[in-house]
Design a protein around this motif. Structure first.
Motif, PDB file in Angstrom:
ATOM      1  N   GLN A   4       0.831  -1.203   0.000  1.00 24.41           N
ATOM      2  CA  GLN A   4       0.000   0.000   0.000  1.00 24.41           C
ATOM      3  C   GLN A   4       0.869   1.258   0.000  1.00 24.41           C
ATOM      4  OE1 GLN A   4      -2.627  -0.273   3.370  1.00 24.41           O
ATOM      5  NE2 GLN A   4      -3.111  -2.411   2.928  1.00 24.41           N
ATOM      6  N   ALA A   5       1.867   1.278   0.873  1.00 24.51           N
ATOM      7  CA  ALA A   5       2.763   2.434   0.920  1.00 24.51           C
ATOM      8  C   ALA A   5       3.541   2.587  -0.381  1.00 24.51           C
ATOM      9  CB  ALA A   5       3.721   2.304   2.100  1.00 24.51           C
ATOM     10  N   LEU A   6       3.837   1.475  -1.028  1.00 27.50           N
ATOM     11  CA  LEU A   6       4.529   1.539  -2.314  1.00 27.50           C
ATOM     12  C   LEU A   6       3.646   2.159  -3.391  1.00 27.50           C
ATOM     13  CD1 LEU A   6       7.015   0.877  -3.983  1.00 27.50           C
ATOM     14  CD2 LEU A   6       6.131  -1.438  -4.312  1.00 27.50           C
ATOM     15  N   VAL A   7       2.353   1.831  -3.380  1.00 21.17           N
ATOM     16  CA  VAL A   7       1.429   2.433  -4.336  1.00 21.17           C
ATOM     17  C   VAL A   7       1.251   3.924  -4.030  1.00 21.17           C
ATOM     18  CG1 VAL A   7      -0.966   2.418  -5.137  1.00 21.17           C
ATOM     19  CG2 VAL A   7       0.253   0.260  -4.823  1.00 21.17           C
ATOM     20  N   LEU A   8       1.288   4.292  -2.751  1.00 21.03           N
ATOM     21  CA  LEU A   8       1.114   5.694  -2.381  1.00 21.03           C
ATOM     22  C   LEU A   8       2.317   6.549  -2.759  1.00 21.03           C
ATOM     23  CD1 LEU A   8      -0.539   5.532   1.159  1.00 21.03           C
ATOM     24  CD2 LEU A   8      -1.605   6.242  -0.977  1.00 21.03           C
ATOM     25  N   THR A   9       3.505   5.963  -2.673  1.00 19.75           N
ATOM     26  CA  THR A   9       4.720   6.758  -2.861  1.00 19.75           C
ATOM     27  C   THR A   9       5.499   6.402  -4.117  1.00 19.75           C
ATOM     28  OG1 THR A   9       6.038   5.199  -1.550  1.00 19.75           O
ATOM     29  CG2 THR A   9       4.948   6.987  -0.367  1.00 19.75           C
ATOM     30  N   PRO A  73      14.071  -6.160  -2.603  1.00 22.79           N
ATOM     31  CA  PRO A  73      14.379  -6.582  -3.968  1.00 22.79           C
ATOM     32  C   PRO A  73      13.900  -5.555  -4.979  1.00 22.79           C
ATOM     33  CG  PRO A  73      12.475  -7.777  -3.128  1.00 22.79           C
ATOM     34  CD  PRO A  73      13.006  -6.970  -1.985  1.00 22.79           C
ATOM     35  N   ALA A  74      14.586  -5.491  -6.081  1.00 24.11           N
ATOM     36  CA  ALA A  74      14.182  -4.582  -7.154  1.00 24.11           C
ATOM     37  C   ALA A  74      12.850  -5.050  -7.732  1.00 24.11           C
ATOM     38  CB  ALA A  74      15.249  -4.565  -8.247  1.00 24.11           C
ATOM     39  N   PRO A  75      11.917  -4.128  -7.929  1.00 23.83           N
ATOM     40  CA  PRO A  75      10.616  -4.534  -8.460  1.00 23.83           C
ATOM     41  C   PRO A  75      10.740  -5.056  -9.881  1.00 23.83           C
ATOM     42  CG  PRO A  75      10.812  -2.151  -8.434  1.00 23.83           C
ATOM     43  CD  PRO A  75      12.014  -2.691  -7.720  1.00 23.83           C
ATOM     44  N   ALA A  76       9.951  -6.062 -10.145  1.00 18.91           N
ATOM     45  CA  ALA A  76       9.947  -6.637 -11.490  1.00 18.91           C
ATOM     46  C   ALA A  76       9.306  -5.655 -12.461  1.00 18.91           C
ATOM     47  CB  ALA A  76       9.171  -7.961 -11.488  1.00 18.91           C
ATOM     48  N   PRO A  77       9.694  -5.713 -13.722  1.00 18.31           N
ATOM     49  CA  PRO A  77       9.080  -4.811 -14.703  1.00 18.31           C
ATOM     50  C   PRO A  77       7.569  -5.023 -14.756  1.00 18.31           C
ATOM     51  CG  PRO A  77      11.031  -5.869 -15.620  1.00 18.31           C
ATOM     52  CD  PRO A  77      10.744  -6.559 -14.322  1.00 18.31           C
ATOM     53  N   ALA A  78       6.846  -3.953 -14.534  1.00 14.66           N
ATOM     54  CA  ALA A  78       5.388  -4.032 -14.509  1.00 14.66           C
ATOM     55  C   ALA A  78       4.844  -4.007 -15.926  1.00 14.66           C
ATOM     56  CB  ALA A  78       4.808  -2.868 -13.701  1.00 14.66           C
ATOM     57  N   HIS A  83       1.857   0.006 -15.087  1.00 16.16           N
ATOM     58  CA  HIS A  83       2.760   1.145 -14.964  1.00 16.16           C
ATOM     59  C   HIS A  83       2.020   2.460 -15.226  1.00 16.16           C
ATOM     60  CE1 HIS A  83       6.535   3.341 -15.039  1.00 16.16           C
ATOM     61  NE2 HIS A  83       6.159   3.892 -16.193  1.00 16.16           N
ATOM     62  N   ALA A  84       1.145   2.475 -16.213  1.00 17.12           N
ATOM     63  CA  ALA A  84       0.371   3.685 -16.494  1.00 17.12           C
ATOM     64  C   ALA A  84      -0.577   4.011 -15.350  1.00 17.12           C
ATOM     65  CB  ALA A  84      -0.409   3.512 -17.802  1.00 17.12           C
ATOM     66  N   LEU A  85      -1.180   2.983 -14.752  1.00 14.38           N
ATOM     67  CA  LEU A  85      -2.071   3.211 -13.618  1.00 14.38           C
ATOM     68  C   LEU A  85      -1.295   3.761 -12.421  1.00 14.38           C
ATOM     69  CD1 LEU A  85      -4.833   3.009 -12.272  1.00 14.38           C
ATOM     70  CD2 LEU A  85      -4.328   0.600 -11.748  1.00 14.38           C
ATOM     71  N   LEU A  86      -0.104   3.215 -12.178  1.00 15.29           N
ATOM     72  CA  LEU A  86       0.704   3.713 -11.059  1.00 15.29           C
ATOM     73  C   LEU A  86       1.114   5.168 -11.286  1.00 15.29           C
ATOM     74  CD1 LEU A  86       2.164   3.189  -8.408  1.00 15.29           C
ATOM     75  CD2 LEU A  86       4.105   2.321  -9.732  1.00 15.29           C
ATOM     76  N   GLU A  87       1.495   5.502 -12.494  1.00 14.89           N
ATOM     77  CA  GLU A  87       1.864   6.886 -12.782  1.00 14.89           C
ATOM     78  C   GLU A  87       0.662   7.810 -12.608  1.00 14.89           C
ATOM     79  OE1 GLU A  87       4.771   8.198 -13.415  1.00 14.89           O
ATOM     80  OE2 GLU A  87       5.810   6.270 -13.223  1.00 14.89           O
TER      81      GLU A  87
END
Length: 266
Positions: A4-9, A73-78, A83-87
């Motif tokens: 959740q915090a990752l999606v927020l930030t 760990p480094a996030p896997a390529p979305a 990726h567009a939704l996260l942006e």
């Protein structure tokens, strides 16, 4: 909570640090957290508040890319859609982003969302509606335009769930988090008791090494003029002679009151 915090930030290290700090704070204030109506919401709110603090997001365009630290760990390529939704979510203001995650992402009701974000229910509803409008305008492929609010919530719930699932995280063991919280509590407690003790020792050392008495430096003597004698005070003031003659001449030229001036007859 880390997802959740990752999606927020959008920052993995900040998300992990926010969640660890939230659990550490909960351990330090456990009597208050245990008596809270929703302990899980208390910890989640603490993590979100830390992650969305105003001083952590100045000049986002100038911030360098974050590298994953140890244990993160480094996030896997979305996928392109995720990726567009996260942006698009990260482009929302922080209050709207948080209301969207709590209501559409986690499925909380409007009242519970308003309580957690410390706002009124109409304010939380307005933030949610604004966030949905922004996402519908930026991502037409979501198909949110023209849908009723409950249908928009269902679509976003599925998409945000897939987005968090695409960001796997490895949370630290609960034993390590608790041990770190206990260690931090002991450190802060010792610092709280040690600082006054250190000040007392320093004050005692200064009082022991200081001289016995304090003598102010001597002041320079100031000469005070002596008072005039009685004879000098009783003596009349002597006027200059020229001023006396001038005064007599003026008195002679001044006519007495009531005198009539006769014309000068030749």
């Amino acid at each position: 909570m880390t997802q959740q915090a990752l999606v927020l930030t959008g920052r993995a290290r900040l998300a992990r640090r926010a969640v660890e700090r939230a659990f550490r704070t909960a351990w330090q204030r456990w009597p208050e957290v245990a008596a809270a109506p929703d302990p899980v919401g208390w910890v989640r709110a603490a993590a979100h508040d830390y992650a969305l603090a105003p001083w952590r997001r100045p000049f986002p365009g100038l911030r360098t890319a974050e590298r994953p630290g140890p244990g993160t760990p480094a996030p896997a390529p979305a996928a392109p859609g995720d990726h567009a939704l996260l942006e698009a979510v990260l482009a929302l203001p922080a209050p709207y982003r948080r209301a969207l995650l709590l209501h559409d992402g986690l499925g909380l009701g409007l009242h519970e969302t308003a309580v957690e974000v410390e706002a009124s229910t109409p304010a939380a509803t307005g933030r949610l509606a604004h966030a949905r409008e922004c996402l519908a305008e930026r991502l037409p492929e979501l198909g949110l335009a023209g849908l009723p609010p409950d249908r928009q919530g269902a679509v976003l719930h599925a998409r945000l769930g897939a987005l968090t699932a695409s960001r796997p995280v490895v949370p630290p063991p609960a034993r390590d988090v608790r041990a770190g919280a206990q260690r931090w509590t002991r450190l802060t407690t010792r610092a709280g008791f040690g600082a006054p003790g250190l000040l007392a020792v320093m004050a005692l050392a200064v009082s022991l090494t200081a001289p016995d008495g304090h003598h102010p430096p001597p002041r320079p003597a100031v000469a005070i003029p002596s008072a005039p004698s009685a004879r000098a005070a009783a003596a009349p003031a002597v006027r200059p002679a020229h001023r006396t003659r001038r005064h007599r001449a003026a008195v002679r030229r001044t006519p007495p009151p009531g005198a009539r001036l006769a014309p000068d007859v030749r």
